[in-house]
Design an enzyme around this catalytic site. Structure first.
Site, short mmCIF file in Angstrom:
data_model
loop_
_atom_site.label_atom_id
_atom_site.label_comp_id
_atom_site.label_asym_id
_atom_site.label_seq_id
_atom_site.Cartn_x
_atom_site.Cartn_y
_atom_site.Cartn_z
N ASP A 114 48.88 61.11 28.62
CA ASP A 114 47.81 60.39 28.79
C ASP A 114 46.87 61.05 29.64
O ASP A 114 47.09 61.80 30.46
CB ASP A 114 48.18 59.03 29.71
CG ASP A 114 48.93 58.10 28.81
OD1 ASP A 114 48.87 58.18 27.50
OD2 ASP A 114 49.64 57.18 29.11
N PRO A 121 41.38 39.83 45.17
CA PRO A 121 40.57 40.82 45.49
C PRO A 121 40.73 41.51 46.67
O PRO A 121 40.18 42.87 47.18
CB PRO A 121 39.20 40.26 45.53
CG PRO A 121 39.59 38.94 45.11
CD PRO A 121 40.84 38.50 45.15
N GLU A 126 38.65 30.17 45.72
CA GLU A 126 38.40 30.91 46.81
C GLU A 126 39.68 31.59 47.24
O GLU A 126 39.56 32.46 48.30
CB GLU A 126 37.90 29.91 48.03
CG GLU A 126 36.40 29.47 47.86
CD GLU A 126 35.57 30.73 47.39
OE1 GLU A 126 35.24 31.40 48.27
OE2 GLU A 126 35.02 30.87 46.41
N ARG A 156 53.53 49.74 28.75
CA ARG A 156 53.78 50.86 27.94
C ARG A 156 54.53 52.33 28.57
O ARG A 156 54.49 53.15 28.08
CB ARG A 156 52.36 51.46 27.72
CG ARG A 156 51.32 51.50 28.80
CD ARG A 156 49.74 51.66 28.54
NE ARG A 156 49.71 52.77 27.21
CZ ARG A 156 49.81 53.90 27.71
NH1 ARG A 156 50.05 54.47 28.85
NH2 ARG A 156 49.41 55.09 26.85
C1 9D3 Z 1 34.07 34.55 48.75
C2 9D3 Z 1 34.75 35.84 48.52
N1 9D3 Z 1 35.45 36.27 47.29
C3 9D3 Z 1 36.46 37.18 47.57
C4 9D3 Z 1 35.95 38.74 47.49
C5 9D3 Z 1 36.06 35.05 46.92
C6 9D3 Z 1 36.83 35.35 45.69
C7 9D3 Z 1 36.25 36.07 44.50
C8 9D3 Z 1 36.86 36.36 43.24
C9 9D3 Z 1 38.18 34.81 45.18
C10 9D3 Z 1 38.49 34.96 44.14
C11 9D3 Z 1 38.19 35.78 43.16
C12 9D3 Z 1 39.01 35.89 42.04
N2 9D3 Z 1 39.40 37.31 41.59
C13 9D3 Z 1 40.82 37.38 41.79
O1 9D3 Z 1 41.49 36.48 41.69
C14 9D3 Z 1 41.23 38.92 41.26
C15 9D3 Z 1 40.28 39.91 41.40
C16 9D3 Z 1 39.05 40.35 41.52
O2 9D3 Z 1 38.15 39.62 41.73
N3 9D3 Z 1 38.69 41.57 41.40
C17 9D3 Z 1 39.58 42.62 41.35
N4 9D3 Z 1 40.94 42.51 41.27
C18 9D3 Z 1 41.16 40.99 41.20
S1 9D3 Z 1 42.63 40.81 41.03
C19 9D3 Z 1 42.57 39.02 41.10
#
Ligand code: 9D3
Length: 238
Positions: A175, A94, A122, A160
């Site tokens: 596209d 994230p 986490e 792709r």
């Molecule tokens: C507690 C704070 N959170 C961070 C914003 C914790 C958290 C949330 C979700 C930690 C890991 C995740 C799992 N998400 C991903 O691994 C992830 C992700 C996403 O949640 N949104 C957009 N792109 C991606 S790429 C990997």
């Protein structure tokens, strides 16, 4: 191109690369995709892949050792400065930079080998990010339960774009996003369905008029769904 996915849920990917363009690209030898269970690289007797965060707090953090071992096994080194040219080690997280068509294009054009690390819990021990990762990527501003769906999104959008991955019937140049606009509406037979008709202009065979209509509708649609693509810094094109 070679794509390796590192995950603690390899079964998640069981059939996802077995359809459509990705399947065809694999069968044609355009891309090779392999999914690896991070747990296979854990050497302790309990095959531990995660542990509690230093400093306290909820959730678990993916441990560095199995991920370092997996990268060393795949790339021969755990020093990102020493990777073979054309290697990308992507951490799906994230906190990453936003994934856009332009990023897919950059990977499709430059990368020979992409290793994707799917985060969970986490997060992932930061030493993975500091030492192994060349690109930290997020697919958007919403919360997933792990990086696995994001890895699928990257693989699909990159594969792709590889030369010869699309059939002759399609072209990445046509596209949506390649000209920064959303697509126009499409219709097929029947010309009348439950009282709903197809716009007359599409039936009259005047291709200049049809092109003009499509452009107008694409602009209208872009303005209503994605005004941000028309204003400011021009969105991301291919
Ligand atoms: C507690 C704070 N959170 C961070 C914003 C914790 C958290 C949330 C979700 C930690 C890991 C995740 C799992 N998400 C991903 O691994 C992830 C992700 C996403 O949640 N949104 C957009 N792109 C991606 S790429 C990997």
């Amino acid at each position: 191109m070679k794509i390796d996915v590192l995950t603690i849920f390899p079964e998640f990917f069981a059939k996802v690369f077995d359809f459509g363009i990705i399947r065809r690209a694999r069968l044609a030898g355009i891309v090779e995709i392999n999914v690896h269970d991070i747990r296979e690289f854990a050497t302790d007797k309990h095959r531990m892949v995660d542990d509690r965060p230093f400093g306290g707090g909820d959730g678990m953090v993916l441990k560095p050792e199995p991920i370092f071992a997996a990268i060393e096994n795949l790339l021969g080194t755990s020093d990102r400065g020493a990777y073979p040219s054309g290697t990308r080690v992507v951490l799906l997280s994230p906190q990453g930079r936003p994934f856009k068509q332009a990023v897919a294009r950059e990977f499709a054009d430059d990368a020979k080998h992409i290793v994707m690390i799917c985060g969970r819990y986490e997060g992932v021990d930061e030493r993975v990010n500091e030492t192994l990762v060349t690109d930290e990527i997020s697919i958007g501003d919403y919360v997933l339960s792990g990086g696995e769906p994001a890895a699928i999104v990257l693989a699909d959008s990159i594969v792709r774009l590889l030369p010869d991955a699309l059939g002759s019937e399609t072209s990445a140049a046509n596209d949506s996003f390649s000209d920064g606009l959303l697509d126009c509406p499409h219709y097929t037979r029947p010309a009348e369905f439950r009282g709903m008709t197809v716009p007359e202009v599409l039936l009259n065979g005047n291709h200049a008029e049809i092109e003009k209509w499509r452009r107008e509708k694409a602009l209208e649609k872009t303005r209503s769904s994605r005004g941000d693509l028309l204003s400011g810094e021009k969105g991301e094109s291919g």
